[in-house]
Write an enzyme that holds these catalytic residues in place. Sequence first.
Site, PDB file in Angstrom:
ATOM      1  N   GLY A  70       0.832  -1.194   0.000  1.00  0.00           N
ATOM      2  CA  GLY A  70       0.000   0.000   0.000  1.00  0.00           C
ATOM      3  C   GLY A  70       0.864   1.240   0.000  1.00  0.00           C
ATOM      4  N   PHE A  73       1.631   3.167   2.305  1.00  0.00           N
ATOM      5  CA  PHE A  73       2.485   3.346   3.474  1.00  0.00           C
ATOM      6  C   PHE A  73       3.575   2.297   3.601  1.00  0.00           C
ATOM      7  CE2 PHE A  73      -1.081   5.963   4.649  1.00  0.00           C
ATOM      8  CZ  PHE A  73      -0.436   7.062   5.194  1.00  0.00           C
ATOM      9  N   GLY A  74       3.529   1.264   2.767  1.00  0.00           N
ATOM     10  CA  GLY A  74       4.583   0.279   2.866  1.00  0.00           C
ATOM     11  C   GLY A  74       4.149  -1.100   2.426  1.00  0.00           C
ATOM     12  N   LYS A 129       4.962  -4.917   8.869  1.00  0.00           N
ATOM     13  CA  LYS A 129       4.814  -3.853   7.877  1.00  0.00           C
ATOM     14  C   LYS A 129       6.059  -2.966   7.869  1.00  0.00           C
ATOM     15  CE  LYS A 129       1.743  -0.325   8.127  1.00  0.00           C
ATOM     16  NZ  LYS A 129       0.490   0.408   7.876  1.00  0.00           N
ATOM     17  N   ASP A 179      -8.957   6.500   6.972  1.00  0.00           N
ATOM     18  CA  ASP A 179      -8.688   5.697   5.770  1.00  0.00           C
ATOM     19  C   ASP A 179      -9.436   4.365   5.826  1.00  0.00           C
ATOM     20  OD1 ASP A 179      -7.574   5.374   3.254  1.00  0.00           O
ATOM     21  OD2 ASP A 179      -5.691   4.519   4.004  1.00  0.00           O
TER      22      ASP A 179
END
Length: 321
Positions: free
Chosen positions: A40, A42-43, A59, A169
């Site tokens: 995604g 963010f990572g 993550k 989100d």
Amino acid sequence: MATNEQNKQTVLSTLPKDLPLDFLRTSTDQFSKDLIIGTGAFGTVYRGTMPDGQTIAVKKLAENAPLARDKAFTNEVQNIMVLQHQNIVKLVGYCHEGQKKVVQNNGRYIVADVFESLLCYEYLEMGSLQKNLFAEGSICLPWETRFKIIKGICDGLRFLHSIPIIHMDLKPENILLDHTMMPKIADFGLSRLFGQEQTRANTQNVVGSYGYIAPEYLYRGEISTQSDIYSLGLLIIETTTCEKNQPNHNQPSAREFIDKVRETWTDGYIASMYSQCHGNDLQEVKVCIEIGLECVQIDRKKRPSIQNIVGRLNGRSTNRM
């Protein structure tokens, strides 16, 4: 005799919170591409294996995440570590470790501290709601299961808003499911922790997922708990109808999808689509469509509160606001 689930929880609870980078590298086979279970903005999320065989989700935050990595990391760690709720994903450890590396800077090579930021979660074997609803070849889950998922998401959001934390989100990719199909809200990289007296904020830096961003945030940068209610409405509609909200960069709002649902999912259409359902199930479907459409109203003040939504899903008749 302890169950496997109880043993799993005990193992996870004994992990140190601040984990060494080398330990996480080893658990993910040096962040092997073969162990990637999600990606995604963010990572990247990897499946990690503990020395005793237990599985965790690791993550690794991206360098080019929409927020600075330090800010995303701080948000996620501070907001999630204190959260204990059956419908919130459990953060079991983290790593924010710097190592000296030779990097290029303005045409010259220098030695600098390069930080890696990682988050370690409980591993949820059924994956995301997105995968279970919309992956190629997937079959629409039974209504009983989908209604359980909707109620669980709402219970988790009620807990967040009581703190108050605004998730910012909510979408099917950020709802994870355990082996019993219990939903857990995940990915708090964009979340906002508000003071008890603060109910709204404004920002010029609008980040999030097209199609799930409330219009007042998308166009005016206004943030409130009602921003989450808008996203929740789309989640409820998608889970109820098994139809995917598919916005694009030319049309960042979900208005076309919402209008289609409002026009198509009438009482008669619901009865024909759920012809095998009993009267109570039909009523649950109707209530979910009704709540979902109320949540996505353009005027945030007309959207129901999360307390109202939970009450109605539990069969209690309440005033809309």
